[in-house]
Motif scaffolding. Sequence first.
Motif, PDB file in Angstrom:
ATOM      1  N   ARG A  54     163.622 -23.798  61.508  1.00  9.68           N
ATOM      2  CA  ARG A  54     164.128 -24.532  59.790  1.00  9.68           C
ATOM      3  C   ARG A  54     165.263 -24.753  60.439  1.00  9.68           C
ATOM      4  O   ARG A  54     165.438 -26.643  59.801  1.00  9.68           O
ATOM      5  CB  ARG A  54     163.571 -23.781  58.523  1.00  9.68           C
ATOM      6  CG  ARG A  54     162.789 -23.031  58.346  1.00  9.68           C
ATOM      7  CD  ARG A  54     162.544 -22.779  56.767  1.00  9.68           C
ATOM      8  NE  ARG A  54     163.784 -21.365  57.035  1.00  9.68           N
ATOM      9  CZ  ARG A  54     163.822 -20.425  56.135  1.00  9.68           C
ATOM     10  NH1 ARG A  54     163.733 -21.121  54.664  1.00  9.68           N
ATOM     11  NH2 ARG A  54     165.154 -19.736  56.158  1.00  9.68           N
ATOM     12  N   LEU A  55     166.043 -24.534  61.012  1.00  8.27           N
ATOM     13  CA  LEU A  55     167.275 -25.168  61.843  1.00  8.27           C
ATOM     14  C   LEU A  55     167.565 -26.074  62.542  1.00  8.27           C
ATOM     15  O   LEU A  55     166.820 -25.819  63.529  1.00  8.27           O
ATOM     16  CB  LEU A  55     168.765 -23.961  61.467  1.00  8.27           C
ATOM     17  CG  LEU A  55     170.081 -24.609  61.884  1.00  8.27           C
ATOM     18  CD1 LEU A  55     170.488 -25.547  60.347  1.00  8.27           C
ATOM     19  CD2 LEU A  55     170.568 -23.354  62.253  1.00  8.27           C
ATOM     20  N   GLY A  56     167.520 -27.359  62.440  1.00 10.30           N
ATOM     21  CA  GLY A  56     167.605 -28.214  63.288  1.00 10.30           C
ATOM     22  C   GLY A  56     168.903 -28.506  64.025  1.00 10.30           C
ATOM     23  O   GLY A  56     168.505 -28.730  65.161  1.00 10.30           O
ATOM     24  N   TYR A  57     170.348 -28.578  63.497  1.00 10.69           N
ATOM     25  CA  TYR A  57     171.097 -29.242  63.985  1.00 10.69           C
ATOM     26  C   TYR A  57     172.793 -28.518  63.057  1.00 10.69           C
ATOM     27  O   TYR A  57     171.960 -28.295  61.731  1.00 10.69           O
ATOM     28  CB  TYR A  57     171.849 -29.873  64.404  1.00 10.69           C
ATOM     29  CG  TYR A  57     171.279 -31.174  63.274  1.00 10.69           C
ATOM     30  CD1 TYR A  57     172.463 -31.566  62.472  1.00 10.69           C
ATOM     31  CD2 TYR A  57     169.696 -31.436  62.423  1.00 10.69           C
ATOM     32  CE1 TYR A  57     172.614 -32.196  61.495  1.00 10.69           C
ATOM     33  CE2 TYR A  57     170.471 -32.043  61.493  1.00 10.69           C
ATOM     34  CZ  TYR A  57     171.905 -32.687  60.786  1.00 10.69           C
ATOM     35  OH  TYR A  57     171.399 -33.838  59.426  1.00 10.69           O
ATOM     36  N   VAL A  58     173.738 -28.904  64.256  1.00 13.90           N
ATOM     37  CA  VAL A  58     174.969 -27.955  63.018  1.00 13.90           C
ATOM     38  C   VAL A  58     176.364 -29.257  63.426  1.00 13.90           C
ATOM     39  O   VAL A  58     176.464 -29.159  64.425  1.00 13.90           O
ATOM     40  CB  VAL A  58     174.652 -26.709  63.464  1.00 13.90           C
ATOM     41  CG1 VAL A  58     175.928 -25.943  62.899  1.00 13.90           C
ATOM     42  CG2 VAL A  58     174.623 -25.419  63.062  1.00 13.90           C
ATOM     43  N   ASP A  59     176.805 -29.876  62.556  1.00 13.25           N
ATOM     44  CA  ASP A  59     177.946 -30.783  62.240  1.00 13.25           C
ATOM     45  C   ASP A  59     178.998 -28.949  63.377  1.00 13.25           C
ATOM     46  O   ASP A  59     179.150 -28.565  62.210  1.00 13.25           O
ATOM     47  CB  ASP A  59     177.611 -31.285  61.605  1.00 13.25           C
ATOM     48  CG  ASP A  59     177.650 -32.715  61.895  1.00 13.25           C
ATOM     49  OD1 ASP A  59     176.844 -33.031  62.324  1.00 13.25           O
ATOM     50  OD2 ASP A  59     177.685 -32.937  60.509  1.00 13.25           O
ATOM     51  N   VAL A  60     179.755 -29.702  64.241  1.00 13.82           N
ATOM     52  CA  VAL A  60     180.570 -28.745  64.290  1.00 13.82           C
ATOM     53  C   VAL A  60     181.335 -28.853  63.905  1.00 13.82           C
ATOM     54  O   VAL A  60     182.010 -27.500  62.619  1.00 13.82           O
ATOM     55  CB  VAL A  60     181.172 -29.280  65.323  1.00 13.82           C
ATOM     56  CG1 VAL A  60     183.165 -28.090  65.669  1.00 13.82           C
ATOM     57  CG2 VAL A  60     180.834 -29.221  66.763  1.00 13.82           C
ATOM     58  N   GLY A  61     182.163 -29.955  62.650  1.00 14.00           N
ATOM     59  CA  GLY A  61     182.572 -29.506  61.157  1.00 14.00           C
ATOM     60  C   GLY A  61     184.204 -28.806  61.545  1.00 14.00           C
ATOM     61  O   GLY A  61     184.667 -28.857  62.506  1.00 14.00           O
ATOM     62  N   GLY A  62     184.680 -28.066  60.638  1.00 13.77           N
ATOM     63  CA  GLY A  62     185.813 -26.798  60.490  1.00 13.77           C
ATOM     64  C   GLY A  62     187.030 -27.992  60.525  1.00 13.77           C
ATOM     65  O   GLY A  62     188.011 -27.904  59.525  1.00 13.77           O
ATOM     66  N   TYR A  63     187.806 -28.807  61.797  1.00 10.23           N
ATOM     67  CA  TYR A  63     189.130 -29.865  62.279  1.00 10.23           C
ATOM     68  C   TYR A  63     189.081 -31.005  61.269  1.00 10.23           C
ATOM     69  O   TYR A  63     187.771 -32.081  61.800  1.00 10.23           O
ATOM     70  CB  TYR A  63     189.171 -29.395  63.606  1.00 10.23           C
ATOM     71  CG  TYR A  63     190.158 -30.358  63.645  1.00 10.23           C
ATOM     72  CD1 TYR A  63     191.706 -29.940  62.962  1.00 10.23           C
ATOM     73  CD2 TYR A  63     190.420 -31.775  64.487  1.00 10.23           C
ATOM     74  CE1 TYR A  63     192.762 -31.244  63.247  1.00 10.23           C
ATOM     75  CE2 TYR A  63     191.643 -32.769  64.365  1.00 10.23           C
ATOM     76  CZ  TYR A  63     192.440 -31.935  63.774  1.00 10.23           C
ATOM     77  OH  TYR A  63     193.918 -32.460  63.882  1.00 10.23           O
TER      78      TYR A  63
END
Length: 454
Positions: A186-195
Amino acid sequence: MTDRDRPTTWVAARALATFVAVACLATAVLGPSSATAQSAPSGKRAQKTFALAPASVGVDLPNPLRGQYRWFGTDPTPSTVTSNDVYYRDQVYWGRIEPSDNAWDFSLIDQGLADAGARGGKFGFRVLAYCPGCWMNYRSDFPAVTPSFVPLQPGTAVPDWNSPAFLAQWQELMAELGRRYGDDPRLGYVDVGGYGSYGEWHVDTGAGIAEPNGLAVVEAVTSAFPTKHVLINTMTSVDFTLAALEANPNLGIRTDSLGCPDMYSMVAVDRRLQKVWKTRPFFSEWCTRADPVLGAKQVRQFHVSTLSSSNMPWTFDTLTPPQRSAYATAVATAGYRLRLRSLTLPRRIEADGKVAVRTSWLNQGSAPTYDRWDVQLTLTRKGRATTVSLGDQLRGVTDSSSSRTRVAVPSLRKGRYDVSVSVVDPSGYSAPMYLANRGRTSSGAYRVGSVSVR
């Protein structure tokens, strides 16, 4: 989530090729709206080419990781558009996932995955480490965005991006998320985010992150999710973005301000970044002062795959007719929009032989699919179906493409068989791909015609 804004210009959507139905061969048994068998030129009379009817230009194709995704709980805009993918950001900030060191709360990520899963869509998320001016900062009943165990720059509320403690805690967080969700279909993608502010890789206050440490932040996410798409916001310098892309094969790009000048993105100023879409996804969201006409141009110019259902400064019913048309074009053409133009088979198939199959495809969308899809050929007679794989033909198709393959057909009885084509997710999670063709069946296949087995 950012209130920053950024866009480009867009070239008018190309006219779709007109479908011309040619004379049906006497041996073809075809549905009236599915496909037409074309006479083969001299020397190729052992073959039969079926031309499949295209769908209308604006028909909804509810495939994953293209078109519009749901954000902030906002329903699709307009309501006639299917939006199955779900995106979280504010809901899953760092302090909410890990309110104290190694004390995890994954309930909201589980909720997002369940929402996307119930729709048959894909889930994506970004973990924020710093969110100046955001709503949760004014809620005493919510944890802080930056957890207490993450060091801050002296005299500020800004994380100490370059401290070994920040990097170690970020790597630990991503490793835990990867262990839990890295194999979830079900997981398609992850934004790096964090910084950076809002996880967007820019800061207005305090010291920025050093390049080696920035690359370590990215690598923590890509290594935790090696089989998923990972996206980095393109507000970083061109050199840094290119270095991150080179070091991480599953890294794509994102910009948060579709419909504003140059999308406030470095993609608009660098030709190398403008080529990334050919092999890596480019996702976006509408900016808070978006112009839908400009946004539609940017979708095509920069080959954007996804758009948000929220953040626009208007509602669909307040748009002028030209703006509505542009917005509808942006949603319809974002990402892949694949059409099977024709399928060529032998006129007669040997019961235990190999079959030469030729397919011709057209991508009417702004970008390819970046995932593996299995093209399947099915022969059906008297309710009994035989299906063979034609392989992964569609990943990376940016315009038109033809594929030729020979497949072994299991033992078949003599007779006339109905032929259909479907494009399926090898994992079995997503529904068969919606093609820009007419004649989709309840099983997700597209009827082509019929052939004889002897």
